[in-house]
Design a protein around this motif. Structure first.
Motif, PDB file in Angstrom:
ATOM      1  N   HIS A 190      -8.566   1.861  -4.260  1.00  0.00           N
ATOM      2  CA  HIS A 190      -7.106   1.522  -3.544  1.00  0.00           C
ATOM      3  C   HIS A 190      -7.196   0.128  -3.239  1.00  0.00           C
ATOM      4  CE1 HIS A 190      -3.147   2.423  -3.665  1.00  0.00           C
ATOM      5  NE2 HIS A 190      -3.600   2.611  -2.080  1.00  0.00           N
ATOM      6  N   LEU A 191      -6.781  -0.742  -3.304  1.00  0.00           N
ATOM      7  CA  LEU A 191      -6.214  -1.857  -2.570  1.00  0.00           C
ATOM      8  C   LEU A 191      -4.771  -1.648  -2.572  1.00  0.00           C
ATOM      9  CD1 LEU A 191      -8.560  -4.016  -5.235  1.00  0.00           C
ATOM     10  CD2 LEU A 191      -8.755  -4.152  -2.965  1.00  0.00           C
ATOM     11  N   THR A 192      -4.516  -2.193  -0.900  1.00  0.00           N
ATOM     12  CA  THR A 192      -2.932  -2.012  -0.208  1.00  0.00           C
ATOM     13  C   THR A 192      -3.246  -4.266  -0.062  1.00  0.00           C
ATOM     14  OG1 THR A 192      -3.094  -0.252   0.751  1.00  0.00           O
ATOM     15  CG2 THR A 192      -2.122  -2.251   1.263  1.00  0.00           C
ATOM     16  N   LEU A 193      -2.761  -4.578  -0.616  1.00  0.00           N
ATOM     17  CA  LEU A 193      -2.257  -5.720  -0.775  1.00  0.00           C
ATOM     18  C   LEU A 193      -1.320  -6.941  -0.482  1.00  0.00           C
ATOM     19  CD1 LEU A 193      -3.132  -6.743  -4.751  1.00  0.00           C
ATOM     20  CD2 LEU A 193      -5.079  -6.532  -2.533  1.00  0.00           C
ATOM     21  N   TRP A 194      -1.350  -6.955   0.554  1.00  0.00           N
ATOM     22  CA  TRP A 194       0.209  -7.823   1.784  1.00  0.00           C
ATOM     23  C   TRP A 194      -0.034  -9.849   0.891  1.00  0.00           C
ATOM     24  CZ3 TRP A 194      -0.237  -6.403   7.572  1.00  0.00           C
ATOM     25  CH2 TRP A 194       0.217  -4.518   7.466  1.00  0.00           C
ATOM     26  N   GLY A 195       1.351  -9.958   1.372  1.00  0.00           N
ATOM     27  CA  GLY A 195       1.843 -11.334   1.309  1.00  0.00           C
ATOM     28  C   GLY A 195       2.722 -11.603   1.601  1.00  0.00           C
ATOM     29  N   ARG A 196       3.322 -12.657   1.293  1.00  0.00           N
ATOM     30  CA  ARG A 196       4.827 -13.158   1.773  1.00  0.00           C
ATOM     31  C   ARG A 196       5.798 -13.063   0.098  1.00  0.00           C
ATOM     32  NH1 ARG A 196       6.764 -17.653   4.817  1.00  0.00           N
ATOM     33  NH2 ARG A 196       5.276 -19.382   3.139  1.00  0.00           N
ATOM     34  N   SER A 197       5.447 -13.496  -1.052  1.00  0.00           N
ATOM     35  CA  SER A 197       6.121 -13.478  -2.168  1.00  0.00           C
ATOM     36  C   SER A 197       5.572 -12.050  -3.192  1.00  0.00           C
ATOM     37  CB  SER A 197       5.142 -14.862  -3.024  1.00  0.00           C
ATOM     38  OG  SER A 197       5.831 -14.442  -4.399  1.00  0.00           O
ATOM     39  N   GLU A 198       6.778 -12.006  -3.368  1.00  0.00           N
ATOM     40  CA  GLU A 198       6.189 -10.555  -3.845  1.00  0.00           C
ATOM     41  C   GLU A 198       5.683 -10.837  -5.287  1.00  0.00           C
ATOM     42  OE1 GLU A 198       8.759  -5.952  -4.709  1.00  0.00           O
ATOM     43  OE2 GLU A 198       9.102  -7.734  -3.096  1.00  0.00           O
ATOM     44  N   GLU A 199       6.165 -11.701  -5.769  1.00  0.00           N
ATOM     45  CA  GLU A 199       6.054 -11.941  -7.166  1.00  0.00           C
ATOM     46  C   GLU A 199       4.207 -12.745  -7.625  1.00  0.00           C
ATOM     47  OE1 GLU A 199       7.346 -15.576 -10.735  1.00  0.00           O
ATOM     48  OE2 GLU A 199       8.517 -15.415  -8.495  1.00  0.00           O
ATOM     49  N   ARG A 200       4.066 -13.570  -6.871  1.00  0.00           N
ATOM     50  CA  ARG A 200       2.669 -13.663  -6.696  1.00  0.00           C
ATOM     51  C   ARG A 200       1.420 -12.569  -6.009  1.00  0.00           C
ATOM     52  NH1 ARG A 200       4.199 -18.785  -3.959  1.00  0.00           N
ATOM     53  NH2 ARG A 200       2.663 -18.138  -1.919  1.00  0.00           N
ATOM     54  N   LEU A 201       2.077 -11.235  -5.409  1.00  0.00           N
ATOM     55  CA  LEU A 201       1.171 -10.324  -5.119  1.00  0.00           C
ATOM     56  C   LEU A 201       1.650 -10.021  -6.677  1.00  0.00           C
ATOM     57  CD1 LEU A 201       2.514  -9.685  -1.381  1.00  0.00           C
ATOM     58  CD2 LEU A 201       0.496  -9.991  -2.581  1.00  0.00           C
ATOM     59  N   GLY A 202       2.485  -9.352  -7.244  1.00  0.00           N
ATOM     60  CA  GLY A 202       2.938  -8.318  -8.706  1.00  0.00           C
ATOM     61  C   GLY A 202       1.902  -9.231  -9.332  1.00  0.00           C
ATOM     62  N   LYS A 203       1.454 -10.312  -9.642  1.00  0.00           N
ATOM     63  CA  LYS A 203       0.352 -10.881 -10.387  1.00  0.00           C
ATOM     64  C   LYS A 203      -1.235 -10.640 -10.428  1.00  0.00           C
ATOM     65  CE  LYS A 203       3.346 -14.670 -11.901  1.00  0.00           C
ATOM     66  NZ  LYS A 203       3.020 -16.677 -11.829  1.00  0.00           N
ATOM     67  N   THR A 204      -1.471 -10.368  -8.692  1.00  0.00           N
ATOM     68  CA  THR A 204      -2.020 -10.221  -8.684  1.00  0.00           C
ATOM     69  C   THR A 204      -3.156  -8.499  -8.418  1.00  0.00           C
ATOM     70  OG1 THR A 204      -2.504 -11.566  -6.078  1.00  0.00           O
ATOM     71  CG2 THR A 204      -4.122  -9.522  -6.251  1.00  0.00           C
ATOM     72  N   ALA A 205      -1.267  -7.951  -8.933  1.00  0.00           N
ATOM     73  CA  ALA A 205      -2.172  -6.133  -8.500  1.00  0.00           C
ATOM     74  C   ALA A 205      -2.316  -6.213  -9.944  1.00  0.00           C
ATOM     75  CB  ALA A 205      -0.403  -6.064  -8.225  1.00  0.00           C
ATOM     76  N   SER A 206      -1.608  -6.674 -11.209  1.00  0.00           N
ATOM     77  CA  SER A 206      -1.230  -6.877 -12.267  1.00  0.00           C
ATOM     78  C   SER A 206      -2.867  -6.777 -12.651  1.00  0.00           C
ATOM     79  CB  SER A 206      -1.136  -7.451 -13.107  1.00  0.00           C
ATOM     80  OG  SER A 206       0.628  -7.015 -13.594  1.00  0.00           O
ATOM     81  N   ALA A 207      -3.964  -7.428 -12.329  1.00  0.00           N
ATOM     82  CA  ALA A 207      -5.051  -8.151 -12.532  1.00  0.00           C
ATOM     83  C   ALA A 207      -6.125  -7.085 -11.698  1.00  0.00           C
ATOM     84  CB  ALA A 207      -5.329  -9.399 -11.739  1.00  0.00           C
ATOM     85  N   VAL A 208      -5.644  -5.926 -10.774  1.00  0.00           N
ATOM     86  CA  VAL A 208      -6.550  -5.544  -9.733  1.00  0.00           C
ATOM     87  C   VAL A 208      -6.661  -4.108 -10.661  1.00  0.00           C
ATOM     88  CG1 VAL A 208      -6.242  -4.025  -8.594  1.00  0.00           C
ATOM     89  CG2 VAL A 208      -6.253  -6.497  -7.800  1.00  0.00           C
ATOM     90  N   ARG A 209      -5.393  -3.923 -11.160  1.00  0.00           N
ATOM     91  CA  ARG A 209      -4.733  -2.298 -12.041  1.00  0.00           C
ATOM     92  C   ARG A 209      -5.496  -2.526 -13.514  1.00  0.00           C
ATOM     93  NH1 ARG A 209       0.576  -2.854 -10.695  1.00  0.00           N
ATOM     94  NH2 ARG A 209       1.314  -1.576  -9.007  1.00  0.00           N
ATOM     95  N   ALA A 210      -5.672  -3.647 -13.830  1.00  0.00           N
ATOM     96  CA  ALA A 210      -6.598  -4.084 -15.349  1.00  0.00           C
ATOM     97  C   ALA A 210      -8.517  -3.731 -15.431  1.00  0.00           C
ATOM     98  CB  ALA A 210      -5.904  -5.254 -15.942  1.00  0.00           C
ATOM     99  N   LYS A 211      -7.879  -3.916 -13.724  1.00  0.00           N
ATOM    100  CA  LYS A 211      -9.753  -3.653 -14.020  1.00  0.00           C
ATOM    101  C   LYS A 211     -10.081  -2.231 -13.261  1.00  0.00           C
ATOM    102  CE  LYS A 211     -11.334  -8.388 -12.414  1.00  0.00           C
ATOM    103  NZ  LYS A 211     -12.549  -8.936 -11.081  1.00  0.00           N
ATOM    104  N   GLY A 212      -9.294  -1.690 -13.198  1.00  0.00           N
ATOM    105  CA  GLY A 212      -9.810  -0.006 -13.056  1.00  0.00           C
ATOM    106  C   GLY A 212      -8.920   0.312 -11.521  1.00  0.00           C
ATOM    107  N   ALA A 213      -8.946  -0.357 -10.713  1.00  0.00           N
ATOM    108  CA  ALA A 213      -8.135  -0.312  -9.270  1.00  0.00           C
ATOM    109  C   ALA A 213      -6.647   0.056  -9.021  1.00  0.00           C
ATOM    110  CB  ALA A 213      -8.861  -0.899  -8.373  1.00  0.00           C
ATOM    111  N   SER A 214      -6.314   1.041  -8.290  1.00  0.00           N
ATOM    112  CA  SER A 214      -5.028   1.628  -8.001  1.00  0.00           C
ATOM    113  C   SER A 214      -4.633   0.322  -6.576  1.00  0.00           C
ATOM    114  CB  SER A 214      -5.437   2.838  -7.413  1.00  0.00           C
ATOM    115  OG  SER A 214      -5.541   2.923  -6.163  1.00  0.00           O
TER     116      SER A 214
END
Length: 273
Positions: free
Chosen positions: A38-62
């Motif tokens: 499970h990854l908790t990701l912090w950043g200022r840009s919610e839009e860019r964080l969303g892109k990172t989150a999509s890549a993370v989910r594609a690899k099977g992580a929450s």
């Protein structure tokens, strides 16, 4: 602030990464992403964080994302405590940072820039690392990584606040390592040179031994996983560190004043968080 995703099985590992919207933080998130994590990701840009989150989910992580400004230390500490209470953090990677050099024609950075950079690069990560060190020590388990810089080894006239804040973070990291080792909490100082990220892409000038961001992430993750105390890369910067230590300071300063690096004006006073 989002709530942790509900999964049918409890994750085996929980990793929190600041500065995960781009650069090294995003690359580390993708490196660690796999089922059971499970990854908790912090950043200022919610839009860019969303892109990172999509890549993370594609690899099977929450994943959860938090849009946080690290100049607001009290809010960052509240979010950190909330996150750890929901699911204990195994690895805390404090990757967020702010880089700036003095504007063209100025003698030093502005006071406003100095205050923001000191919060993002030193005060807030120190507070977060201290909070998590106490929590991890009570559990007798955990790893904390702090993102320093090879700039911390040198008196950089063009970037006095950046080099100074990273130097302070470096000394704090090794001091915390000394305090936490008996409690089975490993603290790792990461001191990279130039890495091919949006932060380095802002600079005009020679960037010696530029490291691809994916390669940097692999090096960093291996050091964290091994419980290594300090990672300096590329290797040439270990040599420049030793060289400046033996040079008389006036000579070193004369050399450093000759550095010719500028950043693109449209990117001045921006943080990479």
């Amino acid at each position: 602030m989002s709530r942790p995703e509900k999964n049918s099985t409890m994750p085996r590992h929980h990793i929190l990464i600041t500065g995960a919207s781009s650069g090294i933080g995003a690359a580390l998130a993708e490196y660690y992403a796999r089922p059971g994590v499970h990854l908790t990701l912090w950043g200022r840009s919610e839009e860019r964080l969303g892109k990172t989150a999509s890549a993370v989910r594609a690899k099977g992580a929450s994943v959860d994302i938090f849009s946080i400004d690290l100049t607001q230390a009290d809010e960052a500490l509240k979010a950190l405590a909330y996150t750890d209470d929901q699911l204990p953090i195994d690895i805390l990677i404090l990757s967020a940072g702010m880089a700036d050099i003095r504007p063209h024609g100025a003698l030093a950075e502005s006071a406003e820039t100095a205050l923001r950079m000191s919060m993002v690069n030193f005060a807030t990560p120190v507070a977060m690392a201290t909070e998590m060190a106490n929590r991890m020590a009570a559990r007798r388990h955990g790893r904390i990584a702090l993102m320093g810089s090879v700039a911390s080894f040198h008196d950089l006239p063009l970037a006095t606040v950046y080099s100074g804040s990273k130097a302070g973070l470096g000394r704090f990291s090794t001091a915390l390592q000394a305090a936490m080792t008996p409690h089975n909490v490993r603290v790792c100082l990461i001191a990279p040179g130039f890495v091919d990220t949006p932060m380095s892409q802002r600079l005009d000038g020679e960037q010696a031994f530029l490291v691809p961001v994916e390669k940097a992430a692999r090096k960093i993750a291996r050091s964290i996983n091994q419980g290594r105390g300090v990672l300096v890369f590329p290797w040439v910067f270990q040599m420049t560190r030793l060289l400046e230590m033996v040079l008389p300071r006036p000579i070193a300063h004369r050399i450093l004043r000759r550095l010719d690096v500028m950043q693109h004006p449209e990117h001045e006073k921006t943080a990479h968080q």
